[in-house]
Design a protein around this motif. Sequence first.
Motif, PDB file in Angstrom:
ATOM      1  N   LEU A 132      -7.273  -2.377  -4.554  1.00 43.33           N
ATOM      2  CA  LEU A 132      -8.060  -3.604  -4.451  1.00 43.33           C
ATOM      3  C   LEU A 132      -7.260  -4.805  -4.967  1.00 43.33           C
ATOM      4  CD1 LEU A 132     -11.564  -2.336  -5.630  1.00 43.33           C
ATOM      5  CD2 LEU A 132     -10.816  -2.850  -3.302  1.00 43.33           C
ATOM      6  N   LEU A 133      -6.530  -4.612  -6.064  1.00 41.75           N
ATOM      7  CA  LEU A 133      -5.704  -5.697  -6.600  1.00 41.75           C
ATOM      8  C   LEU A 133      -4.602  -6.088  -5.622  1.00 41.75           C
ATOM      9  CD1 LEU A 133      -4.987  -7.586  -8.933  1.00 41.75           C
ATOM     10  CD2 LEU A 133      -3.611  -5.725  -9.912  1.00 41.75           C
ATOM     11  N   SER A 134      -3.995  -5.099  -4.980  1.00 44.34           N
ATOM     12  CA  SER A 134      -2.965  -5.387  -3.973  1.00 44.34           C
ATOM     13  C   SER A 134      -3.556  -6.183  -2.808  1.00 44.34           C
ATOM     14  CB  SER A 134      -2.352  -4.087  -3.452  1.00 44.34           C
ATOM     15  OG  SER A 134      -1.687  -3.393  -4.488  1.00 44.34           O
TER      16      SER A 134
ATOM     17  N   TYR B 105      -0.671   1.925  -5.931  1.00 51.75           N
ATOM     18  CA  TYR B 105      -0.813   2.654  -4.683  1.00 51.75           C
ATOM     19  C   TYR B 105      -1.715   3.877  -4.803  1.00 51.75           C
ATOM     20  CZ  TYR B 105       3.417  -0.062  -3.712  1.00 51.75           C
ATOM     21  OH  TYR B 105       4.326  -1.081  -3.565  1.00 51.75           O
ATOM     22  N   ASP B 106      -1.869   4.403  -6.021  1.00 53.90           N
ATOM     23  CA  ASP B 106      -2.563   5.678  -6.196  1.00 53.90           C
ATOM     24  C   ASP B 106      -3.979   5.532  -6.733  1.00 53.90           C
ATOM     25  OD1 ASP B 106      -0.262   6.882  -5.330  1.00 53.90           O
ATOM     26  OD2 ASP B 106       0.507   7.291  -7.341  1.00 53.90           O
ATOM     27  N   THR B 107      -4.393   4.341  -7.110  1.00 53.13           N
ATOM     28  CA  THR B 107      -5.729   4.135  -7.673  1.00 53.13           C
ATOM     29  C   THR B 107      -6.501   3.109  -6.854  1.00 53.13           C
ATOM     30  OG1 THR B 107      -4.976   2.382  -9.170  1.00 53.13           O
ATOM     31  CG2 THR B 107      -4.868   4.653  -9.984  1.00 53.13           C
TER      32      THR B 107
ATOM     33  N   TYR C 101       0.803  -1.230   0.000  1.00 53.55           N
ATOM     34  CA  TYR C 101       0.000   0.000   0.000  1.00 53.55           C
ATOM     35  C   TYR C 101       0.836   1.280   0.000  1.00 53.55           C
ATOM     36  CZ  TYR C 101      -3.540  -3.401   1.348  1.00 53.55           C
ATOM     37  OH  TYR C 101      -4.365  -4.496   1.398  1.00 53.55           O
ATOM     38  N   ASP C 102       2.140   1.162   0.281  1.00 55.40           N
ATOM     39  CA  ASP C 102       3.027   2.325   0.350  1.00 55.40           C
ATOM     40  C   ASP C 102       2.540   3.343   1.376  1.00 55.40           C
ATOM     41  OD1 ASP C 102       5.365   3.602  -0.413  1.00 55.40           O
ATOM     42  OD2 ASP C 102       4.317   4.921  -1.831  1.00 55.40           O
TER      43      ASP C 102
END
Length: 254
Positions: free
Chosen positions: A230-232, A223-225, A40-41
Motif C-alpha cells: 500500500l505504501l508503494s 514487497y512482502d507485506t 512491487y517486485d
Amino acid sequence: MKNMRNLWEKCSMELREWRHERKELGKGTVLGILICWLFYDRIWIVMFIWPLLVPWMRQQREKRKREERETLRKDVREMMQFVSNGLSVGYSLENALKAAYQDMKEAGGSEPGRLIRELEILTEAIKVNSQADRLLLQMADRIDLEELRQFAEIVSIVKRSGGNLIEIVSRTAEHLGQSLQIKEEIRTVTAAKRMEKKVMSVMPYFILVYVRITNPGYFQVLYDTVPGILLSTVCLAALIAAGRWAERVVMIEI
C-alpha cells in the motif's frame, strides 16, 4: 491521378501514425514493467496496471502532435515568406507557389515534411490548370492548421475581389513570424525550468534502480507485506501526480 495521389498520401499518413502508436505502445509496456519491478517486485502485475498507462500514452501522443503542429507552423511561415518573395519579383501566385515548393524541397533534405508533400500535390494540380487559391483552401482543409487556413482564405478573397496580394501575403507572414518568435522566446526563458522538471521527474526512479541493484533486499519489506504494498502504491501515485502537475506548470500556450 489526383485521387490516387490523395489515397497514397492518406495511406502514408496512416502508416506513419501506426508506427508512432506502436512505438508509444512499446514505451508504455517497458515503463509498466519497470514500475512493477521497482514498486512491487512482480513483473506480472503489468497485466493489471497496463490500462493505467493508456493516459500516459495518450499524453505522449498529444505531445507529439503538438510538436508536429509547431513544425508545421514554422514550415507555413517559411512557405509564406517564399511566396511573398516570389510575388515581389513579379511571379504569379501559381509560379510563386511552385518556386516555394522547390526551395522548401531543397532545404527539407531527404525526408520532406508534410507541408512539402502537400505542396507537391498542389504544384502537380497547378500544372493541369487548377486554380491556386482553391488548391490552397483544399490543402488547408487537409492539414487543418489555423494559420494556413487564414492564409488560404485571405489569398482566395484577394484573388476574387482584387487587391495588393504582395503586401497582404507579406503582412500575414510577418504576423505569423512574430507569433512564432514570441513562442521561441518563451521556450528559451523556460528551458532551464523544463530541464529541471525532466530531471526531477526521473530522479526518483533512478534512485530506486540504484538501490535495487546495489542492495537488492533493502525494499523487500515493501514487497512482502500488505502495508508495504500500500505504501508503494501511495508513493507511485504521488510521483505520477507530481509529474503531471510539473508538466502543467511548464506548459505555456499562446
